[in-house]
Each structure stands twice: as structure tokens, then as C-alpha cells.
Design a protein around this motif. Structure first.
Motif, PDB file in Angstrom:
ATOM      1  N   THR A  14       0.823  -1.208   0.000  1.00 33.59           N
ATOM      2  CA  THR A  14       0.000   0.000   0.000  1.00 33.59           C
ATOM      3  C   THR A  14       0.853   1.252   0.000  1.00 33.59           C
ATOM      4  O   THR A  14       0.477   2.276  -0.578  1.00 33.59           O
ATOM      5  CB  THR A  14      -0.925   0.021   1.243  1.00 33.59           C
ATOM      6  OG1 THR A  14      -0.125  -0.106   2.425  1.00 33.59           O
ATOM      7  CG2 THR A  14      -1.935  -1.106   1.181  1.00 33.59           C
ATOM      8  N   SER A  15       2.032   1.194   0.613  1.00 35.05           N
ATOM      9  CA  SER A  15       2.929   2.346   0.635  1.00 35.05           C
ATOM     10  C   SER A  15       3.399   2.688  -0.771  1.00 35.05           C
ATOM     11  O   SER A  15       3.405   3.858  -1.172  1.00 35.05           O
ATOM     12  CB  SER A  15       4.130   2.057   1.536  1.00 35.05           C
ATOM     13  OG  SER A  15       5.067   3.117   1.464  1.00 35.05           O
ATOM     14  N   VAL A  17       1.919   1.910  -3.633  1.00 40.51           N
ATOM     15  CA  VAL A  17       0.788   2.394  -4.413  1.00 40.51           C
ATOM     16  C   VAL A  17       0.472   3.849  -4.058  1.00 40.51           C
ATOM     17  O   VAL A  17       0.240   4.684  -4.928  1.00 40.51           O
ATOM     18  CB  VAL A  17      -0.445   1.502  -4.180  1.00 40.51           C
ATOM     19  CG1 VAL A  17      -1.693   2.121  -4.812  1.00 40.51           C
ATOM     20  CG2 VAL A  17      -0.201   0.109  -4.750  1.00 40.51           C
ATOM     21  N   SER A  18       0.478   4.157  -2.767  1.00 41.92           N
ATOM     22  CA  SER A  18       0.198   5.519  -2.322  1.00 41.92           C
ATOM     23  C   SER A  18       1.210   6.507  -2.880  1.00 41.92           C
ATOM     24  O   SER A  18       0.842   7.567  -3.373  1.00 41.92           O
ATOM     25  CB  SER A  18       0.198   5.577  -0.795  1.00 41.92           C
ATOM     26  OG  SER A  18       0.036   6.901  -0.345  1.00 41.92           O
ATOM     27  N   ARG A  19       2.480   6.141  -2.821  1.00 42.24           N
ATOM     28  CA  ARG A  19       3.531   7.038  -3.305  1.00 42.24           C
ATOM     29  C   ARG A  19       3.468   7.187  -4.820  1.00 42.24           C
ATOM     30  O   ARG A  19       3.726   8.261  -5.364  1.00 42.24           O
ATOM     31  CB  ARG A  19       4.908   6.545  -2.848  1.00 42.24           C
ATOM     32  CG  ARG A  19       5.061   6.521  -1.329  1.00 42.24           C
ATOM     33  CD  ARG A  19       6.433   6.049  -0.891  1.00 42.24           C
ATOM     34  NE  ARG A  19       7.451   7.073  -1.104  1.00 42.24           N
ATOM     35  CZ  ARG A  19       7.646   8.106  -0.296  1.00 42.24           C
ATOM     36  NH1 ARG A  19       6.890   8.273   0.774  1.00 42.24           N
ATOM     37  NH2 ARG A  19       8.587   8.996  -0.559  1.00 42.24           N
ATOM     38  N   ALA A  20       3.090   6.129  -5.519  1.00 43.18           N
ATOM     39  CA  ALA A  20       2.946   6.208  -6.976  1.00 43.18           C
ATOM     40  C   ALA A  20       1.805   7.149  -7.357  1.00 43.18           C
ATOM     41  O   ALA A  20       1.923   7.959  -8.283  1.00 43.18           O
ATOM     42  CB  ALA A  20       2.709   4.820  -7.551  1.00 43.18           C
ATOM     43  N   LEU A  21       0.696   7.054  -6.639  1.00 39.87           N
ATOM     44  CA  LEU A  21      -0.458   7.901  -6.945  1.00 39.87           C
ATOM     45  C   LEU A  21      -0.212   9.359  -6.615  1.00 39.87           C
ATOM     46  O   LEU A  21      -0.800  10.255  -7.223  1.00 39.87           O
ATOM     47  CB  LEU A  21      -1.681   7.394  -6.167  1.00 39.87           C
ATOM     48  CG  LEU A  21      -2.253   6.049  -6.623  1.00 39.87           C
ATOM     49  CD1 LEU A  21      -3.330   5.579  -5.656  1.00 39.87           C
ATOM     50  CD2 LEU A  21      -2.824   6.148  -8.031  1.00 39.87           C
ATOM     51  N   ASN A  22       0.663   9.600  -5.651  1.00 39.05           N
ATOM     52  CA  ASN A  22       0.943  10.983  -5.241  1.00 39.05           C
ATOM     53  C   ASN A  22       2.178  11.572  -5.900  1.00 39.05           C
ATOM     54  O   ASN A  22       2.619  12.662  -5.537  1.00 39.05           O
ATOM     55  CB  ASN A  22       1.088  11.056  -3.721  1.00 39.05           C
ATOM     56  CG  ASN A  22      -0.260  10.965  -3.019  1.00 39.05           C
ATOM     57  OD1 ASN A  22      -1.045  11.905  -3.054  1.00 39.05           O
ATOM     58  ND2 ASN A  22      -0.548   9.813  -2.418  1.00 39.05           N
ATOM     59  N   GLY A  23       2.760  10.842  -6.882  1.00 36.24           N
ATOM     60  CA  GLY A  23       3.826  11.403  -7.700  1.00 36.24           C
ATOM     61  C   GLY A  23       5.195  11.454  -7.072  1.00 36.24           C
ATOM     62  O   GLY A  23       6.041  12.244  -7.503  1.00 36.24           O
ATOM     63  N   TYR A  24       5.471  10.633  -6.058  1.00 34.44           N
ATOM     64  CA  TYR A  24       6.788  10.641  -5.447  1.00 34.44           C
ATOM     65  C   TYR A  24       7.837  10.118  -6.440  1.00 34.44           C
ATOM     66  O   TYR A  24       7.606   9.142  -7.166  1.00 34.44           O
ATOM     67  CB  TYR A  24       6.804   9.793  -4.173  1.00 34.44           C
ATOM     68  CG  TYR A  24       6.142  10.461  -2.991  1.00 34.44           C
ATOM     69  CD1 TYR A  24       6.878  11.261  -2.128  1.00 34.44           C
ATOM     70  CD2 TYR A  24       4.778  10.308  -2.745  1.00 34.44           C
ATOM     71  CE1 TYR A  24       6.269  11.882  -1.034  1.00 34.44           C
ATOM     72  CE2 TYR A  24       4.164  10.928  -1.663  1.00 34.44           C
ATOM     73  CZ  TYR A  24       4.924  11.704  -0.819  1.00 34.44           C
ATOM     74  OH  TYR A  24       4.329  12.324   0.255  1.00 34.44           O
ATOM     75  N   THR A  25       8.991  10.756  -6.443  1.00 33.33           N
ATOM     76  CA  THR A  25      10.030  10.423  -7.433  1.00 33.33           C
ATOM     77  C   THR A  25      10.781   9.134  -7.112  1.00 33.33           C
ATOM     78  O   THR A  25      11.528   8.634  -7.957  1.00 33.33           O
ATOM     79  CB  THR A  25      11.040  11.584  -7.543  1.00 33.33           C
ATOM     80  OG1 THR A  25      11.615  11.835  -6.247  1.00 33.33           O
ATOM     81  CG2 THR A  25      10.360  12.846  -8.043  1.00 33.33           C
TER      82      THR A  25
END
Length: 337
Positions: A14-15, A17-25
Motif C-alpha cells: 500500500t505504501s 501504491v500511495s507514493r505512486a499515486l501521489n507522484g513521489y520520485t
């Protein structure tokens, strides 16, 4: 669908997926695209409250207005707010309209930011010396001025060339042979009124003309005060042959009052008004000569774009946009008689 279900379908944490959806590099492009594609296919929508809590953002922009008729009763404001809200929505931001008895009350801005209700604000009806702008600059809160102040180089704003608008109006009336002017205006602590008055006086001075104080009527910014201003106009001796009104609602009242007094507007006396005339004016069949501005809707869009810049690229600011006026000829002006 929850983010846990989406992560399970992808076989990812889930971490991640969350970071992917929020655009983390730190999530590679291939994984990000895969997550976004699966989210779209499965109809996943992030929980707005949880997202705001994690990001420390409200995804909302505020604007504080007084409930006076010259604000909320002005179709130009409603059109601007529509453009502002639509463009913010396209950027996943909400518009929060706060109505105050006094729109310069700083406690409203304190509550908006300290209460975590907004990420930024739009400051309307700017004053020449505006305590709201001083307060927001001092606090470091993100904001965009809907108008300027006397010192405006170090913050972002969208405004109109109000001096030029008055010059266009005066030049038009001079070409028609008018030399005896009256001026009807909103309170001069409002920066737009100050600028329009400054442009008006400068345009007259350039032609070695003047507008004495008793040919100027102040504190007019709605239909009722415009109607009342006509009494002062009719008492002027000699009577002016042309009148410039610096706001649209006041202009409606002035024209209505002159008509009620039996004057033929455009023949017995000429009138130019700053701003578009609302359709509910009962001035049926009378195209008014106006100083026009880019539509309020597109101005609202421009404000939203600038808010987005202030929030996401503050290091490239401050941002400034000075929109240019034009002159729309109608039947309310004519040659001097």
C-alpha cells in the motif's frame, strides 16, 4: 474501493501504491504508470480527507467578500467566481467563499489558515493601503491579489490597467467636443477607484483641462448611490456635458436618474461607464458606452492559474498580470450640444 484492495490487485504494498499515486520520485515511471492505469480501470478514487491529512494540504482556496450589493449582487463578481471555481476544480482544488460583514477583518484570514481550511487565498477589492496584504505577507501565507496596492512588486496579483481605461474614456469624450466633465466614483481608498481617478485627472491635465472638486461625486458604488448622485450632477452650474462613472452599478443608477430627470442620455448629456452593464438594469434598448475589460470569467481563470503557480512554483514568483481595457461605443455618448 480501498487502497489496500488496489495494492492487492497489483501485488504491491500500500505504501508503494500511495507514493505512486501521489507522484513521489522514488517510484519508477513504469510502476507509476502501472498503478495509475489499474486505478483508472478499477475506478479507484483516493479518500480526500486521508489524502489531505497525509499531504498536510486542504486542496482549497479561499476568497473573503462582504455581503454588500456591490460584491455579491454584481453579476461581474458571479461570473468571475464561476471562472475561478471551474479552473480550480480542473486542478483538483475547491473554492471556499467566506462572507464577512467586513472583508478586511484579519481574523477571517487567521481562521482560514490556522483552521486548516485553505492552502491559499485570493484577496479581492484591494485598498491603496491594504491591511490584508500586509498581514499575509508578514505571515508568509500564500495569496494572490485581485488588484494591486500602492506597493505591489513583492507579491502576486491580477489587475487591470485602470489608468488607461480612464484615459480611453476621456479621449473619446474630447473627440466628441466635450470639455466640461463630471466624475462619479467609488471610495478612493479602493485601489481601482484611486487608479481610475488618477488616470482621469491626468488625461484632463494633458489637455490643459480640469475637473474641480465640486464636479466630482464620491462614495458611489451601487445603483442606489448612483441614482442619488444625479441630484448633485443636476445642481452643478454650469451643468456638465459629459459624465464618467468609475463602476458599473453606480453607472446604472446615474443613467437611470438622468433619464428620470427628463434628460436624453447621449444627446443632452453623455455618459461613459467603467465595466460591463448587468442585463437586469431595465436600461432596455440602450447600449451604454463602456470601458470594457477582459471578461470576468477569463479573469477568474487567470486568478486560478496564478494561485496554482503560487502554490507549486513560489520560487519563480511573484507573478503579475496586468490586463488591458478597451472602449465599447454605445448610444450614451454623442457630440457636445
Amino acid at each position: 474501493m480501498s487502497i489496500k484492495q488496489l495494492a492487492s490487485a497489483l501485488g504491491l504494498s500500500t505504501s508503494t501504491v500511495s507514493r505512486a499515486l501521489n507522484g513521489y520520485t522514488d517510484v519508477n515511471e513504469q510502476t507509476r504508470e502501472r498503478v495509475q492505469a489499474m486505478a483508472a480501470a478499477m475506478g479507484y478514487r483516493p479518500d480526500a480527507g486521508a489524502r489531505r491529512l497525509v499531504r498536510g494540504k486542504t486542496d482549497a482556496v479561499g476568497i473573503v467578500y462582504s455581503a454588500a450589493v456591490e460584491n455579491l449582487g454584481n453579476p461581474q463578481f458571479l461570473d468571475m467566481a464561476d471562472g475561478l471555481g471551474e479552473r480550480l476544480q480542473s486542478k483538483q482544488l475547491d473554492l471556499l467563499l467566506a462572507v464577512a460583514k467586513n472583508e478586511t477583518d484579519l481574523t477571517f484570514y487567521e481562521r482560514l489558515f490556522h483552521g486548516g481550511r485553505v492552502d491559499a487565498v485570493v484577496v479581492p477589492n484591494t485598498r491603496v493601503h491594504d491591511p490584508r496584504v500586509d498581514y499575509l505577507r508578514e505571515k508568509g501565507y500564500p495569496f494572490v491579489g485581485y488588484g494591486r496596492t500602492h506597493a505591489c512588486d513583492d507579491y502576486s496579483w491580477v489587475d487591470f490597467d485602470n489608468d488607461m481605461g480612464s484615459r480611453l474614456a476621456v479621449e473619446h469624450l474630447l473627440e466628441l467636443g466635450h470639455t466640461r466633465f463630471a466624475y462619479v466614483h467609488a471610495p478612493l481608498e479602493l485601489n481601482f477607484a484611486f487608479q481610475r481617478h488618477r488616470g482621469y485627472m491626468a488625461a484632463l491635465k494633458a489637455r490643459n483641462l480640469d475637473c474641480p472638486a465640486h464636479y466630482r461625486v464620491g462614495d458611489v458604488q451601487d445603483r442606489r448611490s448612483g441614482l442619488q448622485a444625479v441630484q448633485a450632477l443636476l445642481a452643478m452650474s454650469p451643468r456638465p456635458t459629459a459624465v464618467l462613472v468609475d463602476n458599473n452599478l453606480g453607472g446604472v443608477g446615474v443613467i437611470r436618474g438622468l433619464m428620470d430627470a427628463g434628460l436624453r442620455v447621449g444627446q443632452d448629456i453623455s455618459v461613459v461607464v467603467h465595466g460591463d452593464i448587468p442585463q437586469d438594469t431595465l436600461l432596455t434598448g440602450m447600449p451604454v458606452t463602456t470601458v470594457t475589460q477582459p471578461t470576468p470569467h477569463t479573469t477568474g481563470e487567470a486568478l486560478a492559474d496564478m494561485v496554482f503557480q503560487v502554490l507549486h512554483a513560489p520560487e519563480d514568483g511573484p507573478y503579475h498580470l496586468l490586463r488591458q481595457p478597451g472602449l465599447q461605443l454605445g448610444t450614451t455618448t454623442g457630440p457636445v450640444r
